[in-house]
Design an enzyme around this catalytic site. Structure first.
Site, PDB file in Angstrom:
ATOM      1  N   ASP A 143       8.015   3.055 -20.765  1.00 47.97           N
ATOM      2  CA  ASP A 143       8.933   3.824 -19.909  1.00 47.97           C
ATOM      3  C   ASP A 143       8.145   4.854 -19.105  1.00 47.97           C
ATOM      4  OD1 ASP A 143      11.096   5.162 -18.834  1.00 47.97           O
ATOM      5  OD2 ASP A 143      12.221   5.194 -20.720  1.00 47.97           O
ATOM      6  N   HIS A 214      17.694  -3.093 -14.662  1.00 50.54           N
ATOM      7  CA  HIS A 214      17.523  -1.651 -14.468  1.00 50.54           C
ATOM      8  C   HIS A 214      16.565  -1.346 -13.316  1.00 50.54           C
ATOM      9  CE1 HIS A 214      17.450   2.544 -15.416  1.00 50.54           C
ATOM     10  NE2 HIS A 214      16.157   2.548 -15.707  1.00 50.54           N
TER      11      HIS A 214
HETATM   12  C1  HEM Z   1      12.346   2.427 -14.669  1.00 43.08           C
HETATM   13  C2  HEM Z   1      14.157   2.957 -19.141  1.00 43.08           C
HETATM   14  C3  HEM Z   1      17.747   5.695 -17.350  1.00 43.08           C
HETATM   15  C4  HEM Z   1      15.587   5.604 -13.023  1.00 43.08           C
HETATM   16  C5  HEM Z   1      12.548   2.302 -16.024  1.00 43.08           C
HETATM   17  C6  HEM Z   1      11.795   1.444 -16.904  1.00 43.08           C
HETATM   18  C7  HEM Z   1      12.293   1.609 -18.159  1.00 43.08           C
HETATM   19  C8  HEM Z   1      13.378   2.551 -18.074  1.00 43.08           C
HETATM   20  C9  HEM Z   1      11.814   0.934 -19.431  1.00 43.08           C
HETATM   21  C10 HEM Z   1      10.640   0.512 -16.468  1.00 43.08           C
HETATM   22  C11 HEM Z   1       9.301   1.164 -16.490  1.00 43.08           C
HETATM   23  C12 HEM Z   1       9.143   2.325 -15.556  1.00 43.08           C
HETATM   24  O1  HEM Z   1       8.795   2.163 -14.393  1.00 43.08           O
HETATM   25  O2  HEM Z   1       9.384   3.425 -16.016  1.00 43.08           O
HETATM   26  C13 HEM Z   1      15.304   3.730 -19.028  1.00 43.08           C
HETATM   27  C14 HEM Z   1      16.207   3.997 -20.114  1.00 43.08           C
HETATM   28  C15 HEM Z   1      17.209   4.767 -19.618  1.00 43.08           C
HETATM   29  C16 HEM Z   1      16.941   4.979 -18.207  1.00 43.08           C
HETATM   30  C17 HEM Z   1      16.022   3.499 -21.551  1.00 43.08           C
HETATM   31  C18 HEM Z   1      18.422   5.308 -20.308  1.00 43.08           C
HETATM   32  C19 HEM Z   1      19.114   4.604 -21.154  1.00 43.08           C
HETATM   33  C20 HEM Z   1      17.474   5.906 -16.027  1.00 43.08           C
HETATM   34  C21 HEM Z   1      18.285   6.685 -15.129  1.00 43.08           C
HETATM   35  C22 HEM Z   1      17.675   6.665 -13.907  1.00 43.08           C
HETATM   36  C23 HEM Z   1      16.483   5.852 -14.037  1.00 43.08           C
HETATM   37  C24 HEM Z   1      19.579   7.403 -15.535  1.00 43.08           C
HETATM   38  C25 HEM Z   1      18.057   7.310 -12.607  1.00 43.08           C
HETATM   39  C26 HEM Z   1      19.137   8.015 -12.388  1.00 43.08           C
HETATM   40  C27 HEM Z   1      14.524   4.737 -13.112  1.00 43.08           C
HETATM   41  C28 HEM Z   1      13.632   4.441 -11.997  1.00 43.08           C
HETATM   42  C29 HEM Z   1      12.711   3.505 -12.463  1.00 43.08           C
HETATM   43  C30 HEM Z   1      13.037   3.277 -13.861  1.00 43.08           C
HETATM   44  C31 HEM Z   1      13.677   5.044 -10.596  1.00 43.08           C
HETATM   45  C32 HEM Z   1      11.555   2.868 -11.679  1.00 43.08           C
HETATM   46  C33 HEM Z   1      12.047   1.662 -10.908  1.00 43.08           C
HETATM   47  C34 HEM Z   1      10.882   1.030 -10.162  1.00 43.08           C
HETATM   48  O3  HEM Z   1      10.515   1.567  -9.108  1.00 43.08           O
HETATM   49  O4  HEM Z   1      10.322   0.031 -10.644  1.00 43.08           O
HETATM   50  N1  HEM Z   1      13.509   2.954 -16.757  1.00 43.08           N
HETATM   51  N2  HEM Z   1      15.762   4.339 -17.895  1.00 43.08           N
HETATM   52  N3  HEM Z   1      16.392   5.415 -15.335  1.00 43.08           N
HETATM   53  N4  HEM Z   1      14.130   4.028 -14.206  1.00 43.08           N
HETATM   54 FE1  HEM Z   1      14.974   4.142 -16.036  1.00 43.08          FE
END
Ligand code: HEM
Length: 320
Positions: A143, A214
């Site tokens: 993450d 996601h």
């Molecule tokens: C990407 C987990 C909530 C925005 C990711 C990734 C994971 C992850 C595993 C892929 C690796 C990375 O690039 O970090 C989670 C979990 C969440 C959560 C477990 C809650 C249950 C959120 C929320 C937002 C968000 C609420 C925004 C309001 C993003 C963004 C990316 C991302 C912008 C990168 C997308 C990209 O450019 O590839 N998240 N996330 N996440 N997450 Fe989350």
């Protein structure tokens, strides 16, 4: 100077959200001016362990603390309801985001902050977070990989020309999510990867990205092709003894609109109904928005008036 938002990913963090009791404004304002000093005092004893603390101020607290006009985009977190999933809005006057390589440092700094705040605040939520093995969350995925770094991160955070009096500040949204780990673990790994949009072991983005993964849902590209980014520092938290497993989401941006757009895409869907599949296994139980002033502002609130738009006098003397 911006508060310590840009740091290498932490191993440990504490998220503290609190309300300020009526009549405690001066005590809180004084404490906020001392947070940098307290952080230095605790962190200096452990050089290299990267202790930092970011302070966020909620919309309803701002006019109680400062006479300067509020930052333009500061408003209470707006809850969202999609066809299947809901993002609740929960109140919070203050956010302290403490982090470092060791939990004991965060704990000691929180203890020092709370000594000063005792009787002045009501703690609404307090979460001790950690990184699970190699930068993973409790869903088992790495993450933070696509977080912007360096200049891109600074640009994603900066308020800039949109609100010159508060240039250098930022906005932050926090949400506490609880996971249904039994349901998640019942899902084959290949399907989990389609939910997140990346491979689980090697953390590589899928080439055949489902539209409701996601990653697909949170990737926002403007018409001119510019990607709108935020700076995240999610942390795992939980209590296996009571069956609680969660992710504490924290996202910083120069405008809350970027985070709000991501949330809209996650919960409501664009087009409506295309919600983020991560929500089928994760329930948001809190949601708050804060402004992150510069360290200079916290030290001396008159410093925000440099563009002449705020029309304030000697705030430090008159309002303390
Ligand atoms: C990407 C987990 C909530 C925005 C990711 C990734 C994971 C992850 C595993 C892929 C690796 C990375 O690039 O970090 C989670 C979990 C969440 C959560 C477990 C809650 C249950 C959120 C929320 C937002 C968000 C609420 C925004 C309001 C993003 C963004 C990316 C991302 C912008 C990168 C997308 C990209 O450019 O590839 N998240 N996330 N996440 N997450 Fe989350």
């Amino acid at each position: 100077m911006i508060q310590d938002v840009l740091r290498e990913p932490a191993k440990a963090a504490i998220f503290l959200v609190a309300d300020v009791r009526p009549g405690s404004e001066a005590a809180v304002r004084d404490l906020l001016a001392d947070v940098a000093g307290l952080t230095r005092a605790v962190g200096f004893r452990a050089p290299g362990d990267q202790l930092s603390c970011v302070v966020g101020i909620g919309a309803s607290l701002w006019p109680r603390l400062y006479r300067t006009r509020a930052p333009r985009d500061l408003h209470p977190f707006r809850g969202l309801s999609g066809a299947r999933h809901t993002a609740p809005a929960t109140h919070g006057d203050l956010l302290f985001h403490l982090r470092g390589r060791r939990l004991d440092l965060c704990f000691e700094l929180e203890r020092q902050l709370m000594r000063r705040l005792a009787g002045h605040v009501r703690v609404l939520d307090e979460v001790q977070g950690f990184k699970y093995f190699d930068e993973r969350d409790l869903l088992g995925f790495v993450d933070g990989t696509e977080n912007p770094a360096g200049d891109k991160a600074a640009a994603a955070l900066a308020i800039g020309d949109a609100d010159p009096a508060y240039a250098g500040g930022s906005y932050v949204v926090v949400q506490k999510y609880l996971h249904d780990l039994d349901a998640w673990q019942a899902l084959p790994v290949a399907e989990q990867e389609r939910v997140v949009g990346r491979s689980k072991l090697s953390d590589i983005e899928l080439t055949d990205q489902p539209v409701n993964s996601h990653v697909a849902v949170t990737t926002i590209v403007d018409r001119d092709g510019t990607e709108r980014q935020i700076v995240r520092e999610n942390m795992a938290f939980g209590s296996p003894g009571s069956g609680e497993f969660g992710t504490y989401f924290i996202g910083y941006a120069g405008t809350p609109a970027v985070i709000e757009r991501m949330l809209h895409r996650m919960f409501v869907g664009e087009p409506p109904g295309n919600h983020d599949r991560i929500l089928d296994f994760s329930t948001a139980v809190t949601g708050s928005l804060f402004f992150v002033p510069t360290a200079d502002f916290l030290d001396n609130p008159t410093s925000a008036g440099t563009d002449g738009s705020l029309g304030i006098g000697s705030l430090k003397r008159s309002s303390r």
